[in-house]
Design an enzyme around this catalytic site. Structure first.
Site, short mmCIF file in Angstrom:
data_model
loop_
_atom_site.label_atom_id
_atom_site.label_comp_id
_atom_site.label_asym_id
_atom_site.label_seq_id
_atom_site.Cartn_x
_atom_site.Cartn_y
_atom_site.Cartn_z
N VAL A 62 1.29 -1.58 -0.14
CA VAL A 62 -0.10 0.29 -0.54
C VAL A 62 0.83 1.41 0.29
O VAL A 62 0.37 2.53 0.12
CB VAL A 62 -1.04 -0.05 0.94
CG1 VAL A 62 -1.85 -1.05 1.35
CG2 VAL A 62 -0.43 0.21 2.26
N TYR A 154 3.97 5.76 15.93
CA TYR A 154 3.05 5.01 16.12
C TYR A 154 1.63 5.90 16.26
O TYR A 154 0.51 6.11 15.53
CB TYR A 154 3.78 4.09 16.33
CG TYR A 154 2.21 2.65 16.38
CD1 TYR A 154 2.17 2.19 15.08
CD2 TYR A 154 1.09 2.69 18.19
CE1 TYR A 154 0.31 1.72 14.69
CE2 TYR A 154 0.03 1.55 17.21
CZ TYR A 154 0.19 1.18 15.93
OH TYR A 154 -0.72 0.86 15.53
P1 NDP Z 1 -0.44 -8.11 11.82
O1 NDP Z 1 0.77 -7.48 11.76
O2 NDP Z 1 -1.38 -9.42 12.45
O3 NDP Z 1 -1.10 -7.75 10.20
C1 NDP Z 1 -1.11 -6.18 9.95
C2 NDP Z 1 -1.52 -6.80 8.20
O4 NDP Z 1 -0.98 -5.37 7.48
C3 NDP Z 1 -1.03 -7.89 7.31
O5 NDP Z 1 -1.61 -8.87 6.92
C4 NDP Z 1 0.51 -7.01 6.50
O6 NDP Z 1 0.61 -7.64 5.47
C5 NDP Z 1 -0.83 -5.70 6.37
N1 NDP Z 1 0.38 -5.10 6.05
C6 NDP Z 1 1.10 -4.15 6.84
N2 NDP Z 1 2.34 -3.39 5.76
C7 NDP Z 1 1.31 -3.09 4.66
C8 NDP Z 1 1.81 -2.93 3.03
N3 NDP Z 1 2.43 -2.09 3.45
N4 NDP Z 1 0.96 -3.29 2.01
C9 NDP Z 1 -0.14 -3.64 2.35
N5 NDP Z 1 -0.25 -4.23 4.07
C10 NDP Z 1 0.63 -4.09 4.27
O7 NDP Z 1 -1.46 -6.93 13.10
P2 NDP Z 1 -3.07 -6.27 13.38
O8 NDP Z 1 -3.98 -7.38 12.55
O9 NDP Z 1 -2.59 -6.55 14.95
O10 NDP Z 1 -2.96 -4.86 12.65
C11 NDP Z 1 -4.21 -4.57 12.19
C12 NDP Z 1 -4.33 -2.93 11.78
O11 NDP Z 1 -4.60 -2.93 13.85
C13 NDP Z 1 -2.75 -1.91 11.71
O12 NDP Z 1 -3.34 -1.08 11.48
C14 NDP Z 1 -2.37 -2.02 12.81
O13 NDP Z 1 -1.85 -0.49 13.69
C15 NDP Z 1 -3.89 -1.83 14.29
N6 NDP Z 1 -3.69 -2.41 15.72
C16 NDP Z 1 -3.34 -3.28 15.59
C17 NDP Z 1 -3.64 -3.66 17.00
C18 NDP Z 1 -2.85 -4.59 18.06
O14 NDP Z 1 -2.77 -4.06 19.25
N7 NDP Z 1 -2.41 -5.72 17.19
C19 NDP Z 1 -4.15 -2.59 18.33
C20 NDP Z 1 -5.07 -1.05 17.96
C21 NDP Z 1 -4.43 -1.47 15.79
P3 NDP Z 1 1.85 -8.43 4.43
O15 NDP Z 1 2.76 -8.31 5.68
O16 NDP Z 1 1.07 -9.29 3.89
O17 NDP Z 1 1.16 -7.09 3.90
C1 8X3 Z 2 -2.10 -1.50 19.08
C2 8X3 Z 2 -1.99 -1.09 20.44
O1 8X3 Z 2 -1.74 0.11 22.92
O2 8X3 Z 2 0.33 -1.57 21.21
O3 8X3 Z 2 -2.18 0.33 18.45
O4 8X3 Z 2 -1.18 0.98 20.70
S1 8X3 Z 2 -0.94 -0.49 21.28
#
Ligand code: NDP
Ligand code: 8X3
Length: 255
Positions: A62, A154
């Site tokens: 992306v 972040y």
């Molecule tokens: P994961 O690391 O499990 O998933 C992240 C996803 O983002 C993967 O599918 C990865 O796919 C994709 N991704 C990352 N960079 C790119 C890129 N440059 N282009 C396309 N795809 C990309 O983490 P989460 O499921 O936890 O994260 C999902 C969202 O939730 C994020 O935005 C994160 O900031 C947010 N979030 C997460 C929290 C947590 O505690 N886990 C809490 C709050 C928000 P691939 O590597 O195949 O490209």
């Molecule tokens: C991911 C949750 O609390 O690690 O967005 O920032 S935290």
């Protein structure tokens, strides 16, 4: 093919994958977006083995503006109406004070979490129906609501997602296209492994001694948002582990 289509970014893991599965279970056809083709194909296989929906894998980074527009342009004709866009792809890279921060980590987070979300949104918008069926759900974070120690960049990227969600909602309500956001607390996914660059011991400590959220908790909230009737827009949902009352407090029971 069924009528409704959703595009989920970051569908190769965590919250995005769980969201794709819940949407498929509710009869949505899916466009699964991510960089890792094999992981997207695995998700596609899992969906196809459980549900009667069509799935298309969109392998794209992306952060690459040109590739994003070309990939959306090349979508098969039957996937060229996108009712629901879930802007979920994102990451944290590193956890350090601003003076010790690594500039390439900052670039990666800004390019993915903010600019990537914008590129995808701009490329997909012409394909979103303007009759009230269209819905964009942005995945922010509690980190965008409250800064925490060492979270600086972040947190700033997720504050941008929060602000963009508000702005997009105003701009797109005239069509209408609904715009919602979900702001989760700690969810155990690959998130911490990515943040700590494969340091498994450090990543697993994040989730020690309390019951964190799981990806399905977020996917269910996203499904609630998406499944409201057309006249209802859930502006945002903040979803936290019970043991995490705010961004920087976690009640752990460590033995
Ligand atoms: P994961 O690391 O499990 O998933 C992240 C996803 O983002 C993967 O599918 C990865 O796919 C994709 N991704 C990352 N960079 C790119 C890129 N440059 N282009 C396309 N795809 C990309 O983490 P989460 O499921 O936890 O994260 C999902 C969202 O939730 C994020 O935005 C994160 O900031 C947010 N979030 C997460 C929290 C947590 O505690 N886990 C809490 C709050 C928000 P691939 O590597 O195949 O490209
Ligand atoms: C991911 C949750 O609390 O690690 O967005 O920032 S935290």
């Amino acid at each position: 093919m069924n009528s409704k289509i959703a595009l989920v970014t970051g569908a190769s893991s965590g919250i995005g994958k769980a969201t794709a599965l819940i949407l498929a279970s509710n009869n949505y056809n899916l466009i699964l977006c991510g960089r890792r083709r094999e992981r997207l194909e695995e998700t596609k296989y899992e969906i196809n083995s459980k549900f009667q929906v069509d799935v298309h894998c969109l392998v794209v980074d992306v952060r690459n503006q040109e590739d994003v527009f070309a990939a959306i342009d090349r979508l098969p004709v039957e996937f060229k109406t996108i009712d629901v866009l879930v802007n979920n792809a994102g990451l944290a890279a590193g956890l350090s004070t601003i003076d010790e921060g690594v500039i390439s980590d900052w670039e990666q987070m800004i390019d993915t979490n903010i600019k990537g979300l914008l590129y995808i949104t701009k490329a997909v918008l012409p394909l979103i129906p303007k009759n009230g069926d269209g819905h964009i759900v942005n995945v922010g974070s509690i980190a965008g609501k409250e800064a925490y120690l060492n979270g600086n960049v972040y947190c700033a990227t997720k504050a941008a997602v929060d602000s963009l969600s508000r702005g997009m909602r105003i701009d797109l309500s005239r069509f209408p296209i609904r715009v919602s956001a979900i702001h989760p607390g700690a969810v155990e996914t690959e998130f911490s492994m990515i943040r700590f660059k494969g340091d498994e011991a450090r990543a697993s400590k994040v989730y020690e001694g309390f019951e964190n959220l799981i990806a399905d908790d977020c996917a269910e909230a996203i499904w609630f948002i998406v499944s409201r009737p057309k006249h209802v827009n859930i502006n945002e949902i903040t979803v936290m582990p019970t043991a995490q009352p705010n961004a920087s407090t976690i009640h752990r029971k460590l033995v």
